[in-house]
Scaffold this motif. Structure first.
Motif, PDB file in Angstrom:
ATOM      1  N   PHE A 117       8.950 -59.594 -52.024  1.00 29.48           N
ATOM      2  CA  PHE A 117       9.601 -59.163 -53.263  1.00 29.48           C
ATOM      3  C   PHE A 117      10.455 -60.268 -53.883  1.00 29.48           C
ATOM      4  CE2 PHE A 117      13.331 -56.927 -55.216  1.00 29.48           C
ATOM      5  CZ  PHE A 117      12.681 -56.640 -56.409  1.00 29.48           C
ATOM      6  N   GLY A 118      11.240 -60.927 -53.057  1.00 28.04           N
ATOM      7  CA  GLY A 118      12.151 -61.938 -53.585  1.00 28.04           C
ATOM      8  C   GLY A 118      11.414 -63.134 -54.161  1.00 28.04           C
ATOM      9  N   LEU A 119      10.330 -63.534 -53.520  1.00 25.51           N
ATOM     10  CA  LEU A 119       9.643 -64.735 -53.984  1.00 25.51           C
ATOM     11  C   LEU A 119       8.584 -64.422 -55.030  1.00 25.51           C
ATOM     12  CD1 LEU A 119       9.315 -66.881 -50.730  1.00 25.51           C
ATOM     13  CD2 LEU A 119      10.962 -67.065 -52.580  1.00 25.51           C
ATOM     14  N   THR A 120       7.689 -63.471 -54.736  1.00 27.60           N
ATOM     15  CA  THR A 120       6.583 -63.247 -55.685  1.00 27.60           C
ATOM     16  C   THR A 120       6.910 -62.194 -56.732  1.00 27.60           C
ATOM     17  OG1 THR A 120       5.507 -61.428 -54.518  1.00 27.60           O
ATOM     18  CG2 THR A 120       4.965 -63.653 -53.794  1.00 27.60           C
ATOM     19  N   GLY A 121       7.946 -61.393 -56.493  1.00 24.71           N
ATOM     20  CA  GLY A 121       8.297 -60.358 -57.461  1.00 24.71           C
ATOM     21  C   GLY A 121       7.467 -59.093 -57.320  1.00 24.71           C
ATOM     22  N   TYR A 122       6.529 -59.063 -56.376  1.00 28.17           N
ATOM     23  CA  TYR A 122       5.741 -57.846 -56.165  1.00 28.17           C
ATOM     24  C   TYR A 122       6.572 -56.843 -55.358  1.00 28.17           C
ATOM     25  CZ  TYR A 122       1.344 -59.580 -58.046  1.00 28.17           C
ATOM     26  OH  TYR A 122       0.362 -60.018 -58.877  1.00 28.17           O
ATOM     27  N   LEU A 123       6.856 -55.701 -55.979  1.00 28.32           N
ATOM     28  CA  LEU A 123       7.741 -54.717 -55.352  1.00 28.32           C
ATOM     29  C   LEU A 123       6.924 -53.687 -54.584  1.00 28.32           C
ATOM     30  CD1 LEU A 123      10.469 -53.416 -54.890  1.00 28.32           C
ATOM     31  CD2 LEU A 123      10.303 -52.369 -57.135  1.00 28.32           C
ATOM     32  N   SER A 124       6.872 -53.844 -53.260  1.00 29.52           N
ATOM     33  CA  SER A 124       6.136 -52.884 -52.445  1.00 29.52           C
ATOM     34  C   SER A 124       7.016 -51.679 -52.151  1.00 29.52           C
ATOM     35  CB  SER A 124       5.712 -53.536 -51.127  1.00 29.52           C
ATOM     36  OG  SER A 124       5.365 -52.534 -50.196  1.00 29.52           O
ATOM     37  N   PHE A 125       6.440 -50.515 -52.320  1.00 25.08           N
ATOM     38  CA  PHE A 125       7.179 -49.299 -52.014  1.00 25.08           C
ATOM     39  C   PHE A 125       6.608 -48.619 -50.785  1.00 25.08           C
ATOM     40  CE2 PHE A 125      10.138 -48.635 -55.505  1.00 25.08           C
ATOM     41  CZ  PHE A 125      11.059 -47.850 -54.847  1.00 25.08           C
ATOM     42  N   GLY A 126       5.947 -49.412 -49.950  1.00 29.31           N
ATOM     43  CA  GLY A 126       5.303 -48.796 -48.795  1.00 29.31           C
ATOM     44  C   GLY A 126       5.450 -49.594 -47.524  1.00 29.31           C
ATOM     45  N   HIS A 127       6.506 -50.409 -47.456  1.00 26.57           N
ATOM     46  CA  HIS A 127       6.591 -51.287 -46.295  1.00 26.57           C
ATOM     47  C   HIS A 127       6.922 -50.566 -44.996  1.00 26.57           C
ATOM     48  CE1 HIS A 127       5.360 -55.044 -47.753  1.00 26.57           C
ATOM     49  NE2 HIS A 127       6.009 -55.757 -46.845  1.00 26.57           N
ATOM     50  N   ALA A 128       7.453 -49.346 -45.099  1.00 25.87           N
ATOM     51  CA  ALA A 128       7.754 -48.604 -43.875  1.00 25.87           C
ATOM     52  C   ALA A 128       6.473 -48.308 -43.101  1.00 25.87           C
ATOM     53  CB  ALA A 128       8.476 -47.318 -44.208  1.00 25.87           C
ATOM     54  N   ALA A 129       5.334 -48.284 -43.787  1.00 24.67           N
ATOM     55  CA  ALA A 129       4.070 -48.037 -43.094  1.00 24.67           C
ATOM     56  C   ALA A 129       3.840 -49.095 -42.021  1.00 24.67           C
ATOM     57  CB  ALA A 129       2.913 -48.042 -44.090  1.00 24.67           C
ATOM     58  N   PHE A 130       4.182 -50.347 -42.344  1.00 23.77           N
ATOM     59  CA  PHE A 130       3.968 -51.428 -41.368  1.00 23.77           C
ATOM     60  C   PHE A 130       4.957 -51.324 -40.212  1.00 23.77           C
ATOM     61  CE2 PHE A 130       2.816 -53.175 -45.615  1.00 23.77           C
ATOM     62  CZ  PHE A 130       1.463 -52.941 -45.470  1.00 23.77           C
ATOM     63  N   LEU A 131       6.144 -50.848 -40.553  1.00 25.96           N
ATOM     64  CA  LEU A 131       7.152 -50.589 -39.524  1.00 25.96           C
ATOM     65  C   LEU A 131       6.597 -49.562 -38.534  1.00 25.96           C
ATOM     66  CD1 LEU A 131      10.287 -51.445 -39.463  1.00 25.96           C
ATOM     67  CD2 LEU A 131      10.705 -49.100 -40.164  1.00 25.96           C
ATOM     68  N   GLY A 132       6.033 -48.497 -39.077  1.00 25.05           N
ATOM     69  CA  GLY A 132       5.491 -47.433 -38.243  1.00 25.05           C
ATOM     70  C   GLY A 132       4.321 -47.906 -37.409  1.00 25.05           C
ATOM     71  N   VAL A 133       3.393 -48.631 -38.047  1.00 23.12           N
ATOM     72  CA  VAL A 133       2.235 -49.130 -37.310  1.00 23.12           C
ATOM     73  C   VAL A 133       2.694 -49.995 -36.143  1.00 23.12           C
ATOM     74  CG1 VAL A 133       0.270 -50.716 -37.464  1.00 23.12           C
ATOM     75  CG2 VAL A 133       0.618 -48.993 -39.233  1.00 23.12           C
ATOM     76  N   GLY A 134       3.679 -50.839 -36.401  1.00 23.57           N
ATOM     77  CA  GLY A 134       4.221 -51.683 -35.341  1.00 23.57           C
ATOM     78  C   GLY A 134       4.794 -50.855 -34.206  1.00 23.57           C
ATOM     79  N   SER A 135       5.525 -49.816 -34.566  1.00 22.36           N
ATOM     80  CA  SER A 135       6.136 -48.965 -33.540  1.00 22.36           C
ATOM     81  C   SER A 135       5.088 -48.273 -32.685  1.00 22.36           C
ATOM     82  CB  SER A 135       7.021 -47.904 -34.209  1.00 22.36           C
ATOM     83  OG  SER A 135       8.192 -48.495 -34.708  1.00 22.36           O
ATOM     84  N   TYR A 136       4.074 -47.700 -33.332  1.00 23.03           N
ATOM     85  CA  TYR A 136       3.025 -47.014 -32.576  1.00 23.03           C
ATOM     86  C   TYR A 136       2.296 -47.984 -31.654  1.00 23.03           C
ATOM     87  CZ  TYR A 136       3.578 -42.710 -35.261  1.00 23.03           C
ATOM     88  OH  TYR A 136       4.075 -41.569 -35.805  1.00 23.03           O
ATOM     89  N   ALA A 137       2.018 -49.185 -32.171  1.00 20.22           N
ATOM     90  CA  ALA A 137       1.308 -50.168 -31.342  1.00 20.22           C
ATOM     91  C   ALA A 137       2.123 -50.497 -30.096  1.00 20.22           C
ATOM     92  CB  ALA A 137       1.040 -51.437 -32.161  1.00 20.22           C
ATOM     93  N   THR A 138       3.419 -50.691 -30.293  1.00 23.94           N
ATOM     94  CA  THR A 138       4.263 -51.064 -29.154  1.00 23.94           C
ATOM     95  C   THR A 138       4.344 -49.944 -28.126  1.00 23.94           C
ATOM     96  OG1 THR A 138       5.563 -52.437 -30.626  1.00 23.94           O
ATOM     97  CG2 THR A 138       6.523 -51.950 -28.496  1.00 23.94           C
TER      98      THR A 138
END
Ligand code: ADP
Ligand code: MG
Lengths: 251, 398
Positions: B63-84
């Motif tokens: 977001f800070g560099l490219t300006g693309y505002l993702s509103f779904g980054h928690a999905a990656f947080l969740g995927v990471g948690s499940y994998a672990t």
């Protein structure tokens, strides 16, 4: 054979024939000017050369290869750089960064993820950018943000960004529009200098006859999307058809 | 040093010192003092500070560099948690393989989501990412129950016997790093003060320092410059021979990997996960953190993350009883009035304070809290030298 060969290009916007059977041949290492009244289709023609627009029919060859169907960044990588009618620069980046980007694009291609190879590597690139900035007299503004510069400076910066890529063909869309006389003369001098120093072909769209006649080796007159005549500046000046279609009001 | 400019090296050093000293710095009040409830130096909260710091640092690369505002980054947080957690349930209680897989899975998922979402920009991009994240949440909640444990989520149970762990029958596995358990702490008492040095916290802190270092390298590289160019003028980029698409996708995947790392660490610290970790409010939170601290700056997002987590955990605990004890010195009527005035902004009302603060920042300090700091610094400097500050020419990303 010219470095740029445009054959039978047509382009319609709805009912409007913006370009009709345009043929154009630009010889290597010459300055070719395209003039014509407003709405003649000059910018449209340029857009067809850089991949912004796709002509309905016809062909555009650059250095023996077709540019049609290629993306703008691919066409740039072939060696065509473009200056826009309204300056397009990176407003949020400093002047120096604005120069580094085209330099890196030229060296590393359309995409690469990397850090500078070394401190020297970054220094070398900066040095090259500084040389170019000196040429366009922007060196003292290298830490300024692009967006905070004057319009004239933005144009010069954009030109420098194109030139630093050492393009084979430089396309300029009204590079002096809206410039003060002094700035215009500076731009003419800059382009003359570039032309003498380097192997570069330029295709320049211009309203200002002073600019055209001081730079161009050949001139094509476009009217209503069709080339009227193509000749040397001396002959164009006296050409009755041109006077009628374009210089009429001025003469 | 480490391929950093002097100023960046200084910043990294500062962050390192602050995170290492956090257990002390965040516990400035003696244990029995009335102010002790403002102490934030307990492991649970400090872990959250740095984990969300990592999440925000990564989000900021996109977001800070490219300006693309993702509103779904928690999905990656969740995927990471499940994998672990699956790695810990099946393979080993050592957290490293789990965290590694968290990053890998988050990256794979980010490639897919990014490839599709980045076909659009602006609000359409945001909506696409939001849709993906909500879809992931809904799937984790229902259809994917065999993998995600559905509503109740997953936790390490006595029946879990990881391949590489020799547990007593019925023993519940605990997360560790080569035998060092995450929950281990040593408590240092000095006078009335108490400082808890926790293994888990230092593991997270190390991860954050590393993540921060990587972010500096990315910010200062030609690649980082290209990402800023994407934000500034894509048109110019294309006519300069650059393809913006792979740059944005790379930024998207990198920030997804940061989120995956954060998700993995969450499980390493507290061995459980539920689908609510992917809920859209979690995605929104990281947006708030980044903007609050200062999007596009290096340290801002970490600051924003700390700020929000502090309020969520500390300000939210101030109830009306506590307020009454604070203002007990006032005459009764006045005491009630003051408490009634403050009460809506603390305790369960902390969201109100956060909301107001966020609005104030967006309106008055579009560059985030960090810009506020800069302004104060400049104001002092101006007073001292008596001249207008000329540093305005350029806003360096700090
Ligand atoms: N994208 C477009 N869509 C529709 N009409 C266009 C578009 N671009 C140009 N035109 C029209 O084509 C004609 C030629 O425009 P242009 O090439 O910009 O002229 P010039 O640059 O010579 O002044 C004008 O009538 C203009 O309105
Ligand atoms: Mg035009």
């Amino acid at each position: 054979m010219g470095i740029l060969e445009v054959k039978d290009v047509n382009k319609r916007f709805g009912g409007l024939q913006a370009l009709g059977d345009v043929n154009l041949s630009v010889k290597e290492n010459t300055v070719h000017a395209i003039i014509g009244p407003n709405g003649a289709g000059k910018s449209t023609l340029l857009n067809c050369l850089v991949g912004k627009l796709m002509p309905d029919t016809g062909s555009v060859m650059f250095a023996g290869q077709s540019v049609l169907g290629r993306k703008p960044y691919e066409i740039n990588q072939m060696g065509i750089s473009r200056v826009f009618q309204t300056p397009e620069i990176f407003g949020d980046l400093t002047v120096m960064e604005n120069m580094m980007i085209p330099l890196l694009a030229k060296r590393d291609g359309s995409f690469r993820m990397h850090a500078y190879e070394s401190v020297e590597d970054e220094k070398d690139l900066r040095g090259e950018a500084e040389t170019m900035l000196t040429e366009v007299k922007l060196l003292d503004k290298q830490d300024m943000l692009g967006s905070s510069m004057s319009r004239g400076d933005k144009r010069r910066l954009e030109m420098a960004m194109c030139l630093i890529q050492r393009p084979k063909l430089l396309l300029l869309d009204e590079p002096t529009a809206g410039m003060a006389r002094a700035d215009t003369n500076n731009t003419i001098d800059l382009l003359k200098e570039i032309k003498e120093k380097r192997d570069i072909t330029m295709c320049i769209i211009e309203h200002d006859m002073h600019v055209v006649f001081s730079l161009a080796d050949r001139i094509t007159v476009l009217a209503q999307g069709t080339p009227l005549v193509e000749d040397t500046p001396e002959n164009i000046k006296g050409h009755p058809k041109v006077k009628e279609a374009y210089l009429g009001e001025a003469a | 040093m480490l391929g950093l400019r002097k100023k960046d090296a200084g910043l990294l050093l500062l962050v390192t010192v602050l995170t290492v000293m956090a257990p002390v710095l965040l516990n400035p009040f003696p244990v029995d003092s009335a102010m002790a409830q403002f102490n934030a130096g307990y492991p649970d909260l400090m872990q959250r500070f740095v984990i969300f710091g990592i999440f925000a640092i990564g989000f900021n690369i996109l977001f800070g560099l490219t300006g693309y505002l993702s509103f779904g980054h928690a999905a990656f947080l969740g995927v990471g948690s499940y994998a672990t957690i699956w790695m810990m349930k099946l393979l080993t209680l050592n957290i490293l393989p789990g965290i590694f897989m968290a990053i890998v899975f988050a990256a794979l998922f980010a490639v897919m989501v990014g490839y599709i979402s980045l076909r659009r920009s602006g609000i359409y991009f945001s909506i696409l990412t939001l849709a993906f994240a909500q879809m992931s949440y809904a799937l984790a909640y229902s259809v994917l129950t065999p993998i995600t444990g559905g509503e109740t989520g997953l936790q390490i149970k006595p029946t879990d016997t990881p391949l590489l762990a020799n547990l007593e029958p019925g023993e519940i596995g605990r997360a560790s790093l080569f035998g060092l358990e995450m929950s281990q702490s040593s408590i240092i008492r000095m006078g009335g003060w108490e400082f808890t040095l926790n293994v888990g916290y230092y593991v997270c802190a190390m991860a954050m320092i590393l993540a921060f270092y990587m972010a500096i390298r990315i910010f200062r590289s030609p690649f980082g410059m290209m990402l800023r160019a994407v934000k500034s003028n894509q048109n110019r980029m294309y006519y300069t021979g650059l393809n913006a698409r792979p740059y944005t996708l790379a930024a998207f995947v990198i920030s997804g990997m940061y989120a995956g790392l954060a998700g993995g660490l969450m499980v390493a610290m507290d061995t459980q996960v539920g689908p609510e970790r992917m809920f859209w409010t979690a995605s929104g939170e990281v947006v708030l953190m980044t903007i609050l601290g200062g999007a596009g700056t290096l340290i801002g997002p970490v600051l924003g993350a700390g700020m929000i987590k502090y309020m969520e955990n500390i300000v939210s605990k101030i109830n009306d009883q506590i307020l009454h004890t604070w203002f007990a010195f006032l005459p009764d009527g006045l005491e009630d009035a003051v408490v009634a005035m403050i009460y809506p902004f603390v305790g369960k009302g902390w969201h109100l304070t956060l909301g107001l603060m966020f609005m104030a920042v967006v309106i008055f300090l579009p560059g985030g809290l960090l810009e506020g700091g800069d302004r104060i610094r400049n104001a002092f400097r101006r007073k001292r030298t008596g001249k207008e500050d000329t540093a305005k020419q350029r806003t360096p990303a700090e």
